[in-house]
Design a protein around this motif. Structure first.
Motif, PDB file in Angstrom:
ATOM      1  N   PRO A 165      45.276  12.241   7.407  1.00  0.00           N
ATOM      2  CA  PRO A 165      44.603  13.110   6.925  1.00  0.00           C
ATOM      3  C   PRO A 165      45.374  13.646   5.506  1.00  0.00           C
ATOM      4  CG  PRO A 165      45.621  13.503   9.137  1.00  0.00           C
ATOM      5  CD  PRO A 165      46.176  12.248   8.704  1.00  0.00           C
ATOM      6  N   ASN A 166      44.402  14.190   4.740  1.00  0.00           N
ATOM      7  CA  ASN A 166      44.515  14.171   3.482  1.00  0.00           C
ATOM      8  C   ASN A 166      45.627  15.516   3.442  1.00  0.00           C
ATOM      9  OD1 ASN A 166      43.237  12.809   1.326  1.00  0.00           O
ATOM     10  ND2 ASN A 166      41.408  13.234   2.465  1.00  0.00           N
ATOM     11  N   LYS A 167      46.882  15.232   2.414  1.00  0.00           N
ATOM     12  CA  LYS A 167      47.774  16.558   2.553  1.00  0.00           C
ATOM     13  C   LYS A 167      47.366  17.107   1.031  1.00  0.00           C
ATOM     14  CE  LYS A 167      51.599  15.273   5.439  1.00  0.00           C
ATOM     15  NZ  LYS A 167      51.423  13.860   5.617  1.00  0.00           N
ATOM     16  N   TRP A 168      46.654  18.276   1.156  1.00  0.00           N
ATOM     17  CA  TRP A 168      46.224  18.744  -0.273  1.00  0.00           C
ATOM     18  C   TRP A 168      47.745  19.447  -1.026  1.00  0.00           C
ATOM     19  CZ3 TRP A 168      42.268  16.154  -0.989  1.00  0.00           C
ATOM     20  CH2 TRP A 168      41.529  15.847  -0.058  1.00  0.00           C
ATOM     21  N   ASN A 169      47.729  19.317  -2.272  1.00  0.00           N
ATOM     22  CA  ASN A 169      48.707  19.851  -3.105  1.00  0.00           C
ATOM     23  C   ASN A 169      48.557  21.299  -3.281  1.00  0.00           C
ATOM     24  OD1 ASN A 169      47.151  20.003  -5.293  1.00  0.00           O
ATOM     25  ND2 ASN A 169      48.234  18.260  -6.415  1.00  0.00           N
ATOM     26  N   LEU A 170      49.452  22.026  -3.977  1.00  0.00           N
ATOM     27  CA  LEU A 170      49.317  23.371  -4.435  1.00  0.00           C
ATOM     28  C   LEU A 170      47.984  23.783  -5.286  1.00  0.00           C
ATOM     29  CD1 LEU A 170      50.654  26.234  -4.050  1.00  0.00           C
ATOM     30  CD2 LEU A 170      52.062  25.623  -6.142  1.00  0.00           C
ATOM     31  N   LEU A 171      47.839  23.008  -6.297  1.00  0.00           N
ATOM     32  CA  LEU A 171      46.607  23.097  -7.030  1.00  0.00           C
ATOM     33  C   LEU A 171      45.286  23.234  -6.186  1.00  0.00           C
ATOM     34  CD1 LEU A 171      45.535  23.743  -9.875  1.00  0.00           C
ATOM     35  CD2 LEU A 171      45.600  21.568 -10.284  1.00  0.00           C
ATOM     36  N   VAL A 172      44.985  22.209  -5.307  1.00  0.00           N
ATOM     37  CA  VAL A 172      43.834  22.020  -4.591  1.00  0.00           C
ATOM     38  C   VAL A 172      43.869  23.245  -3.595  1.00  0.00           C
ATOM     39  CG1 VAL A 172      42.577  20.894  -2.772  1.00  0.00           C
ATOM     40  CG2 VAL A 172      43.743  19.610  -4.599  1.00  0.00           C
ATOM     41  N   LYS A 173      44.926  23.551  -2.844  1.00  0.00           N
ATOM     42  CA  LYS A 173      45.042  24.806  -2.253  1.00  0.00           C
ATOM     43  C   LYS A 173      44.342  26.149  -2.954  1.00  0.00           C
ATOM     44  CE  LYS A 173      48.442  22.951   1.000  1.00  0.00           C
ATOM     45  NZ  LYS A 173      49.863  22.780   1.247  1.00  0.00           N
ATOM     46  N   PHE A 174      45.100  26.150  -4.029  1.00  0.00           N
ATOM     47  CA  PHE A 174      45.078  27.388  -4.880  1.00  0.00           C
ATOM     48  C   PHE A 174      43.418  27.330  -5.170  1.00  0.00           C
ATOM     49  CE2 PHE A 174      44.679  29.108  -9.286  1.00  0.00           C
ATOM     50  CZ  PHE A 174      44.795  30.321  -8.970  1.00  0.00           C
ATOM     51  N   LEU A 175      42.851  26.213  -5.680  1.00  0.00           N
ATOM     52  CA  LEU A 175      41.407  26.248  -6.254  1.00  0.00           C
ATOM     53  C   LEU A 175      40.619  26.717  -5.048  1.00  0.00           C
ATOM     54  CD1 LEU A 175      41.356  23.325  -8.454  1.00  0.00           C
ATOM     55  CD2 LEU A 175      40.988  25.673  -9.147  1.00  0.00           C
ATOM     56  N   ALA A 176      40.957  26.229  -3.603  1.00  0.00           N
ATOM     57  CA  ALA A 176      40.009  26.298  -2.486  1.00  0.00           C
ATOM     58  C   ALA A 176      40.217  27.589  -2.116  1.00  0.00           C
ATOM     59  CB  ALA A 176      40.538  25.245  -1.366  1.00  0.00           C
ATOM     60  N   ASN A 177      41.143  28.522  -2.624  1.00  0.00           N
ATOM     61  CA  ASN A 177      41.244  29.998  -2.267  1.00  0.00           C
ATOM     62  C   ASN A 177      40.664  30.705  -3.206  1.00  0.00           C
ATOM     63  OD1 ASN A 177      42.882  30.645   0.300  1.00  0.00           O
ATOM     64  ND2 ASN A 177      44.124  29.054  -0.388  1.00  0.00           N
TER      65      ASN A 177
END
Ligand code: HEC
Ligand code: HEC
Length: 318
Positions: A165-177
């Motif tokens: 499964p993909n492990k998203w990094n901080l930037l992806v998590k930030f953008l998705a929030n």
């Protein structure tokens, strides 16, 4: 003076702590989950897999799915996605073969339908932007994709290979929030406009089906998937994208501006560019533009007619 410096120092320290706290918050919160609000009629959806639908679905998948989900041997077991900017990656597309455990063989038609519209899975997890969502695709075209996913196309035969499964990094998590969310679920059934209304039909093929504007606007994070025309730099291009070698290839301005767009092109040059990536200046258009070989001439001509109605934008390519 000393006191002033002290105040600045404390202010900086405080700002630093705030930033660290925000980073930790998004890191641990991750990509948000969403309520699984699947409408009743979608939950019980059963798509009739007739041959017309399967053929149409295969055509759409060639345009919209296979490039990302195809493994090295052509089966749709997923792959590493080298063209996602390194700040956002690494990312893998997943196995969409009919395997019950590793693919999507045990998803119901409704689950697939709802996922393709919104990116939300049954467990509420959400697929971030690298998996496109199709909020404006006609219901009939989504049924065609589902019928094809169930078909005996050898690329879809059950296959147990799988990436973790993909492990998203901080930037992806930030953008998705804060910046990128599931598109709103359509309120009504979406139908394919009649081909005799060339502009409406072209708008559907360009905005609803192929989402050409997605690449051909200014910025992935400033798009409106429900009202594409409100996206920043709609069809004016400039969106910075990467090819497989990691080089920057900004998308082109395909408004009818005569100097910086395609206002001086012939319809035939447009068809050759869209279907076969022929660059009228010589050679081939670069990836991520890709040949839309399964679009019919009629569909590409309709896109051309539609683009003539889109406001022109002056945007020289850098
Ligand atoms: C630009 C690349 C790209 C395209 C185009 C694309 N996908 Fe995906 N897809 C992905 C990625 C990346 C993921 C993984 C998302 C995640 O980890 O949350 C994914 C996930 C999925 C999943 C979820 C699989 C699972 O086990 O959770 C399904 C189903 C799927 N895609 C189907 C499709 C279909 C059908 C199409 C065409 C209509 C398509 N995708 C087009 C990149 C793409
Ligand atoms: C995945 C992103 C992507 C998608 C989707 C996409 N394009 Fe492109 N397109 C590009 C990029 C990047 C270029 C620039 C290629 C180059 O510089 O050689 C381009 C170039 C073009 C050109 C050539 C313009 C010029 O001045 O050279 C045309 C025409 C075009 N696209 C039309 C379309 C149409 C119509 C669609 C939808 C059916 C579409 N594109 C979908 C990324 C995309």
């Amino acid at each position: 003076m000393k006191r002033f410096l002290k105040i600045i120092l404390y202010a900086l320290l405080f700002a630093g702590i705030l930033i660290a706290a925000a980073a930790a918050y998004f890191y641990f919160k991750g990509v948000p989950t969403y309520p699984y609000d699947i409408p009743q009629d979608v939950a019980s959806l059963q798509v009739k897999p007739d041959s017309m639908r399967i053929a149409r679905g295969a055509k759409i998948a060639t345009l919209l799915c296979n490039e990302c989900h195809r493994g090295e041997d052509g089966k749709l077991t997923g792959r590493f996605m080298p063209d996602i900017p390194s700040e956002l990656a690494p990312a893998y597309s997943l196995n969409i073969t009919q395997d019950q455990t590793h693919g999507i063989g045990n998803w119901s038609d409704g689950e697939i339908y709802y996922f393709l519209r919104t990116g939300i899975r049954k467990d509420g997890s959400w697929a971030p932007p690298f998996m496109p969502k199709f909020p404006l695709m006609a219901d009939e075209d989504l049924y065609a994709v589902i019928a094809w996913l169930r078909s005996n196309d050898p690329a879809l035969a059950a296959d147990a290979r799988e990436f973790p499964p993909n492990k998203w990094n901080l930037l992806v998590k930030f953008l998705a929030n804060v910046a990128i969310f599931p598109p709103a679920y359509p309120e009504k059934t979406i139908t394919i406009p009649d081909t005799t209304d060339q502009v409406a039909f072209g708008k559907y093929v360009a905005d609803g089906l192929c989402a050409c504007y997605g690449c051909h606007s200014a910025d992935f994070t400033k798009q409106d998937p429900i009202h594409p025309e409100k996206s920043l730099g709609f069809y004016g291009g400039g969106n910075p994208m990467l090819n497989y070698e990691g080089e920057l290839v900004p998308s082109a301005n395909i408004t009818m501006d005569k100097e910086t767009g395609i206002g001086n092109w012939s319809e035939q040059a447009f068809i050759d560019a869209v279907k076969f990536c022929k660059n009228p200046r010589g050679g081939l258009l670069k990836y991520p533009m890709f040949p839309h070989t399964t679009l019919s001439d009629q569909e590409v001509k309709a896109i051309w007619a539609y683009l003539k109605t889109v406001p022109t934008i002056k945007n020289e390519r850098k």
